[in-house]
Design a protein around this motif. Structure first.
Motif, PDB file in Angstrom:
ATOM      1  N   TRP A 164      18.016  -3.785  11.491  1.00  0.00           N
ATOM      2  CA  TRP A 164      17.500  -2.412  11.414  1.00  0.00           C
ATOM      3  C   TRP A 164      16.260  -2.395  10.532  1.00  0.00           C
ATOM      4  CZ3 TRP A 164      22.657  -3.541  10.164  1.00  0.00           C
ATOM      5  CH2 TRP A 164      23.571  -3.269  11.180  1.00  0.00           C
ATOM      6  N   PRO A 165      15.157  -2.935  10.990  1.00  0.00           N
ATOM      7  CA  PRO A 165      13.941  -2.962  10.146  1.00  0.00           C
ATOM      8  C   PRO A 165      13.403  -1.578   9.829  1.00  0.00           C
ATOM      9  CG  PRO A 165      13.452  -3.646  12.399  1.00  0.00           C
ATOM     10  CD  PRO A 165      14.942  -3.577  12.308  1.00  0.00           C
ATOM     11  N   GLY A 166      13.771  -0.593  10.639  1.00  0.00           N
ATOM     12  CA  GLY A 166      13.285   0.762  10.351  1.00  0.00           C
ATOM     13  C   GLY A 166      13.799   1.335   9.046  1.00  0.00           C
ATOM     14  N   LEU A 167      14.866   0.741   8.474  1.00  0.00           N
ATOM     15  CA  LEU A 167      15.383   1.240   7.192  1.00  0.00           C
ATOM     16  C   LEU A 167      14.456   0.938   6.025  1.00  0.00           C
ATOM     17  CD1 LEU A 167      19.193   0.470   7.477  1.00  0.00           C
ATOM     18  CD2 LEU A 167      18.022   2.642   7.755  1.00  0.00           C
ATOM     19  N   ALA A 168      13.393   0.159   6.263  1.00  0.00           N
ATOM     20  CA  ALA A 168      12.402  -0.023   5.204  1.00  0.00           C
ATOM     21  C   ALA A 168      11.727   1.296   4.857  1.00  0.00           C
ATOM     22  CB  ALA A 168      11.356  -1.054   5.634  1.00  0.00           C
ATOM     23  N   GLY A 169      11.606   2.198   5.829  1.00  0.00           N
ATOM     24  CA  GLY A 169      11.008   3.514   5.564  1.00  0.00           C
ATOM     25  C   GLY A 169      11.815   4.340   4.581  1.00  0.00           C
ATOM     26  N   PRO A 170      13.145   4.524   4.800  1.00  0.00           N
ATOM     27  CA  PRO A 170      13.933   5.251   3.799  1.00  0.00           C
ATOM     28  C   PRO A 170      13.917   4.617   2.412  1.00  0.00           C
ATOM     29  CG  PRO A 170      15.136   5.147   5.862  1.00  0.00           C
ATOM     30  CD  PRO A 170      13.912   4.298   6.034  1.00  0.00           C
ATOM     31  N   VAL A 171      13.790   3.274   2.329  1.00  0.00           N
ATOM     32  CA  VAL A 171      13.701   2.637   1.014  1.00  0.00           C
ATOM     33  C   VAL A 171      12.437   3.090   0.289  1.00  0.00           C
ATOM     34  CG1 VAL A 171      13.433   0.430  -0.172  1.00  0.00           C
ATOM     35  CG2 VAL A 171      15.082   0.650   1.681  1.00  0.00           C
ATOM     36  N   LEU A 172      11.311   3.146   1.011  1.00  0.00           N
ATOM     37  CA  LEU A 172      10.081   3.655   0.397  1.00  0.00           C
ATOM     38  C   LEU A 172      10.230   5.130   0.020  1.00  0.00           C
ATOM     39  CD1 LEU A 172       7.383   1.967   2.668  1.00  0.00           C
ATOM     40  CD2 LEU A 172       8.102   1.290   0.373  1.00  0.00           C
ATOM     41  N   GLY A 173      10.995   5.875   0.821  1.00  0.00           N
ATOM     42  CA  GLY A 173      11.266   7.270   0.452  1.00  0.00           C
ATOM     43  C   GLY A 173      12.045   7.369  -0.848  1.00  0.00           C
ATOM     44  N   LEU A 174      12.989   6.435  -1.068  1.00  0.00           N
ATOM     45  CA  LEU A 174      13.717   6.428  -2.336  1.00  0.00           C
ATOM     46  C   LEU A 174      12.793   6.086  -3.506  1.00  0.00           C
ATOM     47  CD1 LEU A 174      17.039   4.661  -1.287  1.00  0.00           C
ATOM     48  CD2 LEU A 174      16.669   7.087  -1.729  1.00  0.00           C
ATOM     49  N   GLY A 223       0.815  -1.216   0.000  1.00  0.00           N
ATOM     50  CA  GLY A 223       0.000   0.000   0.000  1.00  0.00           C
ATOM     51  C   GLY A 223       0.843   1.259   0.000  1.00  0.00           C
ATOM     52  N   LEU A 224       1.839   1.330   0.891  1.00  0.00           N
ATOM     53  CA  LEU A 224       2.699   2.514   0.935  1.00  0.00           C
ATOM     54  C   LEU A 224       3.552   2.611  -0.327  1.00  0.00           C
ATOM     55  CD1 LEU A 224       3.854   2.483   4.670  1.00  0.00           C
ATOM     56  CD2 LEU A 224       2.112   3.906   3.613  1.00  0.00           C
ATOM     57  N   GLY A 225       3.953   1.457  -0.879  1.00  0.00           N
ATOM     58  CA  GLY A 225       4.718   1.494  -2.122  1.00  0.00           C
ATOM     59  C   GLY A 225       3.916   2.071  -3.274  1.00  0.00           C
ATOM     60  N   ARG A 270      -0.682  13.167   0.016  1.00  0.00           N
ATOM     61  CA  ARG A 270      -0.148  11.821  -0.138  1.00  0.00           C
ATOM     62  C   ARG A 270       1.121  11.643   0.690  1.00  0.00           C
ATOM     63  NH1 ARG A 270      -0.201  11.960  -5.099  1.00  0.00           N
ATOM     64  NH2 ARG A 270       1.940  12.550  -5.482  1.00  0.00           N
ATOM     65  N   GLY A 271       1.974  12.661   0.711  1.00  0.00           N
ATOM     66  CA  GLY A 271       3.196  12.569   1.497  1.00  0.00           C
ATOM     67  C   GLY A 271       2.925  12.487   2.985  1.00  0.00           C
ATOM     68  N   LEU A 272       1.943  13.248   3.460  1.00  0.00           N
ATOM     69  CA  LEU A 272       1.601  13.205   4.885  1.00  0.00           C
ATOM     70  C   LEU A 272       1.030  11.849   5.269  1.00  0.00           C
ATOM     71  CD1 LEU A 272       0.045  16.747   5.418  1.00  0.00           C
ATOM     72  CD2 LEU A 272       2.306  15.953   6.074  1.00  0.00           C
ATOM     73  N   VAL A 273       0.203  11.276   4.407  1.00  0.00           N
ATOM     74  CA  VAL A 273      -0.359   9.950   4.699  1.00  0.00           C
ATOM     75  C   VAL A 273       0.751   8.909   4.770  1.00  0.00           C
ATOM     76  CG1 VAL A 273      -1.830   8.114   3.789  1.00  0.00           C
ATOM     77  CG2 VAL A 273      -2.616  10.486   3.734  1.00  0.00           C
ATOM     78  N   VAL A 274       1.677   8.936   3.812  1.00  0.00           N
ATOM     79  CA  VAL A 274       2.786   7.980   3.821  1.00  0.00           C
ATOM     80  C   VAL A 274       3.628   8.155   5.076  1.00  0.00           C
ATOM     81  CG1 VAL A 274       4.917   7.326   2.640  1.00  0.00           C
ATOM     82  CG2 VAL A 274       2.859   7.746   1.314  1.00  0.00           C
ATOM     83  N   ALA A 275       3.923   9.412   5.439  1.00  0.00           N
ATOM     84  CA  ALA A 275       4.751   9.657   6.620  1.00  0.00           C
ATOM     85  C   ALA A 275       4.055   9.188   7.897  1.00  0.00           C
ATOM     86  CB  ALA A 275       5.097  11.145   6.715  1.00  0.00           C
TER      87      ALA A 275
END
Length: 789
Positions: free
Chosen positions: A166-176, A37-39, A195-200
């Motif tokens: 470091w599972p939290g690095l999945a967030g920066p990957v979606l940011g890329l 969904g976030l992707g 859309r950016g606020l919802v993803v964040a």
């Protein structure tokens, strides 16, 4: 309940080093759904660059494949190479149906052609996604971009989530993924901030909840605090955005690449006008075959709206403020069948070029080859929305049939045109050169014909009628009438009371004088459908002008006299009498009789490609970048730190501190040169390690001297410390002489002697404390708000 029961993980025995426990099935399902969904939300900017919904299918399929492969790899303990091979196999297996279905058997089963396109498209698709006009179609290899973006993004994010510490690095990957999609998107983006606020918000809450799942916490308060922080950030972003330029748009990669179609790269259609009037194109060769269009219908090749004194061309182009040269992919209107007032077919014969015949407002244009839709040709059709000009990248192919659906307005009668004013909102650049002969001739016509003034339709009608009534027609085939429509040719046309020329000169002259008088006028080249349709030859090619009138749009005006209106010179005395010979003045070279077919639009603006000039430009840009990088490099900070450190050591007030500082300076210099003593070693041990490399330098003696002064009974004096510094300086000079020059330069910028690790630890401790204090303050503020309510 024990802690092991509260932690929702599926315990799998470790089979190797660095393995992590797999999450429980329900937690993995939640992760997969949120990743997909976030992707999709992060890849949504691609929607502005693609037509249809196939791009969304490609993104979703890619994300699902990536997440599935990551789960299988975590479940079966695949290594990196096995995971990469599985991803490649899934790409080739599914990509044929998703990205290149027209090359697959039945649109699903991979074939040799589809696998070839998938392999080559891994490189070519990214270039075409940036260079082809938007919106991108659903043919070719352009759908590989969303498929690979989803596949790689989902795979890497899931691997960080399930197979790393470091599972939290999945967030920066979606940011890329978001950054990549925005870079390959278009300049417009709908609801980007929302859309950016919802993803964040969803991403932060999800990753935080996942990391603290085994702990008891008041998640309602945590979620509310997160939403408040994200909302405040969104409000600040909205406020800052409102302070900026409202007319500005996003910067994307396609703004910085060469466009695939620039009309200035092709010959001016009007400059080639005389070529159509020569044999065999004039009466023998068939340029087009027309079916379904009424006789007399004006079919355009191209529209030109600016005059540079040499040729008529388009004023716009990529990067220009005008839109007459900016082409975008032709997208057929889904309601074309209901809107169209004209339907017909035009089949290409001996005509060559990039300009595609079109009429009115093109609603739909479908290229056919051998009775079947040619998807490759359809993907190469581009249109200029401002002028309606249609072109095909690479040029049209003989035998191609274009099915046209267009909306052509009902022709207006002269009485209706004369009462209309010119459209005031049209901005066209003034002509670069207006021959004085043309201005004088039009002014005389106004006086002789009793022109009563007027603007808009009345002025356009006067110019049209004046050229038609006072001019004469000649195609230059049977007489010595030159071609072209440069400034000198237009001056020649109107310097006499009997202008002689063809549609090229008359349309160009009316366009130039019309713009001089303030009319929103442009020149069009095309052909007129012959009686009964059928074959179109060079004799049917013509040119005319269009004036934009208020409320009705662009109205055509044909200023060319009838072809039977030819100039006949009187011959009163049929018997020729000999005339005395008179020395004729030398002929002043003017324009060539025949305009070159290679004359470029905007001639004089583009030059032949000079490799040396290009290389010089590239080297100059690289040199400028190097200067900026060198100026802003953090290495200057390293030099400054070392200089200040040496100064602080040498100016210490205490003699013992100053003397030990000299030894530390010597040890740091040797450490920068590559001498690595054992951690915790004494001065003598460090000196023995350096003596093996620099045997001519008394490093061991200096170490003994420092120990004697530091551990001796008497305190050293400042004079002794200064003398010791002099011995250290002498030793450093000898060390530099024994070291290659390149090693000395590298040592000056070396970080070996810079205590950066303690500084990083202190910075990390300070940042963690600051974040904790901010979180406590936000939590207290939110709690206070609820208590007051």
């Amino acid at each position: 309940m024990s802690q092991s029961m509260s932690n929702p993980v599926l315990v799998v025995p470790h089979r190797g080093r660095g393995r992590r426990d797999l999450p429980a099935w329900w937690l993995a399902l939640v992760d997969a759904v949120l990743l997909v969904g976030l992707g999709v939300l992060c890849a949504w900017p691609l929607r502005e660059a693609y037509s249809g919904s196939r791009w969304l299918v490609a993104v979703v399929v890619g994300l699902v494949l990536g997440v599935t492969i990551a789960w299988l790899g975590a479940r079966w303990r695949w290594g990196p190479w096995t995971t990469a091979l599985a991803a490649a196999a899934a790409y080739l297996l599914v990509g044929s149906a998703v990205a290149v279905p027209d090359r697959a058997a039945g649109g699903v089963v991979p074939t040799a052609d589809s696998l070839h396109d998938l392999a080559v498209g891994l490189v070519r698709a990214w270039r075409e996604a940036l260079t082809l006009p938007v919106p991108l179609g659903e043919s070719g290899v352009v759908l590989i971009v969303p498929l690979v973006t989803g596949l790689v993004g989902g795979l890497v994010a899931a691997l960080w989530l399930w197979r790393s510490r470091w599972p939290g690095l999945a967030g920066p990957v979606l940011g890329l993924v978001l950054a990549l999609a925005a870079s390959f998107g278009d300049v417009s983006a709908q609801a980007a901030l929302t859309r950016g606020l919802v993803v964040a918000a969803v991403g932060v809450i999800w990753l935080r909840w996942r990391s603290m799942l085994h702990l008891r916490a008041r998640w309602g308060r945590r979620i509310l605090a997160t939403l408040v922080v994200v909302g405040v950030a969104g409000g600040a972003a909205t406020g800052l955005g409102s302070l900026g330029d409202a007319g500005a748009h996003r910067t994307v990669l396609r703004d910085h690449v060469d466009p695939p179609f620039d009309p200035h790269d092709y010959p001016s259609p009007l400059a080639k006008f005389r070529a159509y009037k020569k044999e065999p194109l004039r009466t023998e060769d068939t340029l087009f075959t027309v079916d379904g269009l009424e006789s007399g219908t004006l079919v355009r090749f191209a529209v030109m709206d600016t005059y540079d004194g040499i040729v008529w061309n388009v004023s716009g182009g990529p990067g220009s403020a005008h839109d007459s040269g900016t082409f975008r992919r032709l997208r057929n209107d889904p309601d074309a069948n209901a809107k169209a007032s004209v339907r017909g077919e035009i089949t290409i014969g001996s005509y060559t070029g990039v300009w595609v015949p079109s009429v009115g407002e093109t609603l739909s244009m479908t290229p056919l080859t051998d009775g079947h839709v040619d998807s490759d040709a359809a993907s190469e059709l581009v249109i200029n929305p401002e002028t309606g000009t249609v072109a095909q990248v690479g040029g049209v192919k003989p035998g191609t049939t274009f099915e046209i659906e267009a909306d052509v307005p009902t022709p207006l009668v002269d009485e209706e045109i004369s009462s209309l004013e010119a459209e005031a909102g049209v901005s066209l650049p003034p002509p670069a050169i207006v021959p004085e002969e043309l201005v004088d001739r039009v002014q005389r016509w106004q006086t002789d014909d009793g022109y009563g003034g007027g603007t808009g339709g009345a002025l356009a009608q006067f110019l049209r009628d004046a050229f038609r009534e006072h001019g004469f027609y000649s195609d230059g085939i049977d007489d010595d009438v030159p071609a072209g429509h440069g400034a000198s040719r237009l001056a020649m046309l109107t310097k006499t009371t009997t202008p002689v020329g063809d549609a090229e000169q008359y349309a160009a002259a009316m366009g130039v004088i019309g713009q001089r008088l303030g009319l929103p006028i442009r020149v069009v080249v095309g052909f007129k459908v012959p009686p009964g349709g059928g074959d179109v030859r060079g004799e049917n090619v013509t040119a005319w002008t269009e004036v934009k009138l208020k409320g009705v749009g662009w109205v055509p005006f044909e200023p060319t006299p009838p072809e039977d209106q030819k100039l006949r010179r009187p011959n009163d005395d049929p018997e020729e009498k000999p005339q005395p010979q008179v020395l004729q003045p030398p002929r002043v070279p003017g324009e060539p009789k025949e305009a070159s077919d290679n004359l470029q639009q905007g001639d004089g603006q583009r030059k032949e490609l000079d490799i040396l000039e290009v290389l010089g430009t590239i080297l100059g840009i690289a040199f400028d970048i190097a200067k900026v990088v060198l100026l802003l490099s953090p290495l200057w900070g390293v030099l400054l730190f070392k200089r200040l450190r040496r100064r602080r050591r040498r100016r210490a007030d205490d003699a013992t501190t100053r003397l030990t500082g000299a030894w530390h300076e010597l040890a740091d210099r040797m450490r920068d040169l590559g001498v690595r003593p054992v951690p915790g070693a004494t001065r003598r041990e460090s000196a023995y390690a350096a003596a093996d490399r620099y045997d001519a330098v008394p490093v061991v003696t200096l170490a003994h001297t420092a120990d004697r002064h530091v551990y001796g009974a008497d305190e050293p004096t400042l004079d002794e410390a200064q003398a010791y510094w002099a011995d250290v300086d002498t030793a450093l000079r000898r060390i530099r002489k024994a070291t290659p020059w390149w090693r000395r330069v590298a040592a000056r910028f070396s970080l070996a002697s810079v205590p950066w690790r303690p500084a990083v630890e202190r910075l990390r401790t300070w940042a963690a404390g600051a974040a904790q204090r901010i979180a406590v303050r936000v939590r207290r503020r939110v709690a206070g708000i609820f208590r007051r309510r």
